[in-house]
Design an enzyme around this catalytic site. Structure first.
Site, PDB file in Angstrom:
ATOM      1  N   THR A 198       0.808  -1.223   0.000  1.00 52.59           N
ATOM      2  CA  THR A 198       0.000   0.000   0.000  1.00 52.59           C
ATOM      3  C   THR A 198       0.837   1.267   0.000  1.00 52.59           C
ATOM      4  OG1 THR A 198      -0.209   0.012   2.420  1.00 52.59           O
ATOM      5  CG2 THR A 198      -1.872  -1.192   1.168  1.00 52.59           C
ATOM      6  N   HIS A 242      -0.347   7.988   1.065  1.00 54.05           N
ATOM      7  CA  HIS A 242      -0.499   6.575   0.734  1.00 54.05           C
ATOM      8  C   HIS A 242      -1.978   6.181   0.806  1.00 54.05           C
ATOM      9  CE1 HIS A 242       3.777   6.493   2.474  1.00 54.05           C
ATOM     10  NE2 HIS A 242       3.868   6.447   1.159  1.00 54.05           N
ATOM     11  N   LEU A 243      -2.486   5.652  -0.282  1.00 54.12           N
ATOM     12  CA  LEU A 243      -3.897   5.251  -0.342  1.00 54.12           C
ATOM     13  C   LEU A 243      -4.011   3.767   0.009  1.00 54.12           C
ATOM     14  CD1 LEU A 243      -5.424   7.163  -3.389  1.00 54.12           C
ATOM     15  CD2 LEU A 243      -5.030   7.915  -1.034  1.00 54.12           C
ATOM     16  N   HIS A 244      -3.772   3.457   1.292  1.00 57.10           N
ATOM     17  CA  HIS A 244      -3.814   2.072   1.745  1.00 57.10           C
ATOM     18  C   HIS A 244      -5.163   1.421   1.440  1.00 57.10           C
ATOM     19  CE1 HIS A 244      -0.199   3.038   4.134  1.00 57.10           C
ATOM     20  NE2 HIS A 244      -0.856   4.120   4.543  1.00 57.10           N
ATOM     21  N   ASP A 245      -6.228   2.046   1.913  1.00 57.42           N
ATOM     22  CA  ASP A 245      -7.551   1.416   1.872  1.00 57.42           C
ATOM     23  C   ASP A 245      -8.176   1.395   0.478  1.00 57.42           C
ATOM     24  OD1 ASP A 245      -7.097   1.086   4.544  1.00 57.42           O
ATOM     25  OD2 ASP A 245      -8.349   2.772   5.161  1.00 57.42           O
TER      26      ASP A 245
END
Length: 319
Positions: A198, A242-245
């Site tokens: 991610t 950071h676009l983890h989801d």
């Protein structure tokens, strides 16, 4: 193609909100329920964020359920600072008269799985307390889900909470351990999107500009992301986020976005320095069968092209 039923379990901060927006705007996704869990902010605020986001996006009556307000066996940790006091940075949501379901989030998991046996796609982007409680209530849950994608863990990678633990797992390590144990021997193993995956999905202002410049949803995303960019900058990452989801949400609908490797995963519960670490047996030394598919590769360009196309189109439809 018919839309796939999707159930999301979220601790709605900025990137959870973008994950929900992505799923709401995806033609092949039918969001059939949202479970709220404490993590980025307290569970009451998560519930407010989820209800307000549905109002912002002008979608129908999607059930939102409140989850447990504490982890299984440890105190709730203080909310992080990366998402702001209400979880959505500088963004504001419209008021709404939408209400929570009368049942809790664990019950919502089980009811959704039984309503869509073999079809439901589960996405968990927060601590796993609700899912662990659902497994206690319905141990056959892994056989009822078509797919489960979890954003959590760090596999051969540094942590973002302590030196080795990722945030979602570290909030409730016992819950994560129960979930991973629950999928031992399952026919369909969960896909785990850890930090090594991610953190490659780094949104920049240039990506954001590609969504467009007008509309209520774009303004919401811009206000939320401005705070998130600043938080990442202050943490030493640069002016990006950071676009983890959203990656986990995208993988739930298109698993081919990532390459995976099967492995056995457990969670360290007693380590003085390592509590919450996702310990991974890549070489089979434990003699236990794999219980997860761990994401090991992703093409950020492919992800962002899809994300911008779908969210941008959704924003234009909303006006």
């Amino acid at each position: 193609m018919n839309a796939s039923p999707v159930f999301a379990d979220v601790d709605t901060g900025v990137d959870d909100a973008l994950a929900l927006v992505y799923m709401l705007g995806h033609a092949q996704a039918e969001l059939v329920g949202i479970a709220s869990t404490g993590g980025n902010v307290a569970v009451e605020q998560v519930c407010e964020n989820n209800l307000g986001l549905l109002e912002l996006c002008r979608v129908g009556d999607i059930p939102v359920s409140k989850g447990a307000d504490q982890p299984l066996s440890c105190p709730m940790c203080p909310p992080g600072k990366a998402h702001g006091p209400k979880g959505l940075g500088y963004a504001e949501l419209p008021s709404t008269d939408r209400r929570l379901t009368a049942h809790d989030a664990a019950t919502a998991w089980v009811e959704a799985a039984h309503a869509h046996p073999g079809e439901l796609i589960g996405v968990a982007t927060g601590p796993l307390t609700n899912l662990a409680l659902a497994l206690r209530a319905e141990p056959t849950l892994p056989t009822l889900l078509r797919r489960l994608v979890i954003m959590g863990g760090a596999y051969d990678y540094r942590g973002n909470t302590n030196p080795v633990a990722e945030w979602n797992i570290s909030v409730d390590p016992e819950a994560a351990a129960e979930v991973f144990a629950g999928w031992v021997g399952a026919e369909r193993l969960p896909i785990l999107c850890g930090l090594e995956l991610t953190q490659r999905i780094a949104m920049t202002p240039e990506h954001l500009a590609r969504l467009g410049t007008t509309g209520r949803l774009v303004r919401f995303i811009e206000d939320a992301m401005r705070f998130y960019f600043e938080a990442h900058r202050d943490a030493g990452y640069g002016y990006l986020a950071h676009l983890h989801d959203p990656l986990a949400a995208a993988v739930a609908l298109d698993p081919q976005l990532v390459t995976t490797r099967p492995a056995t995963v457990d969670v360290e519960l007693a380590g003085t320095l390592t509590r919450g670490m996702t310990v991974t047996d890549w070489s089979g030394r434990w003699g236990r069968e794999p219980n997860a598919l761990i994401g090991v590769g992703v093409d950020p360009t492919v992800f962002f092209d899809q994300f911008i196309d779908r969210v941008g189109a959704f924003a234009r439809r909303l006006g």
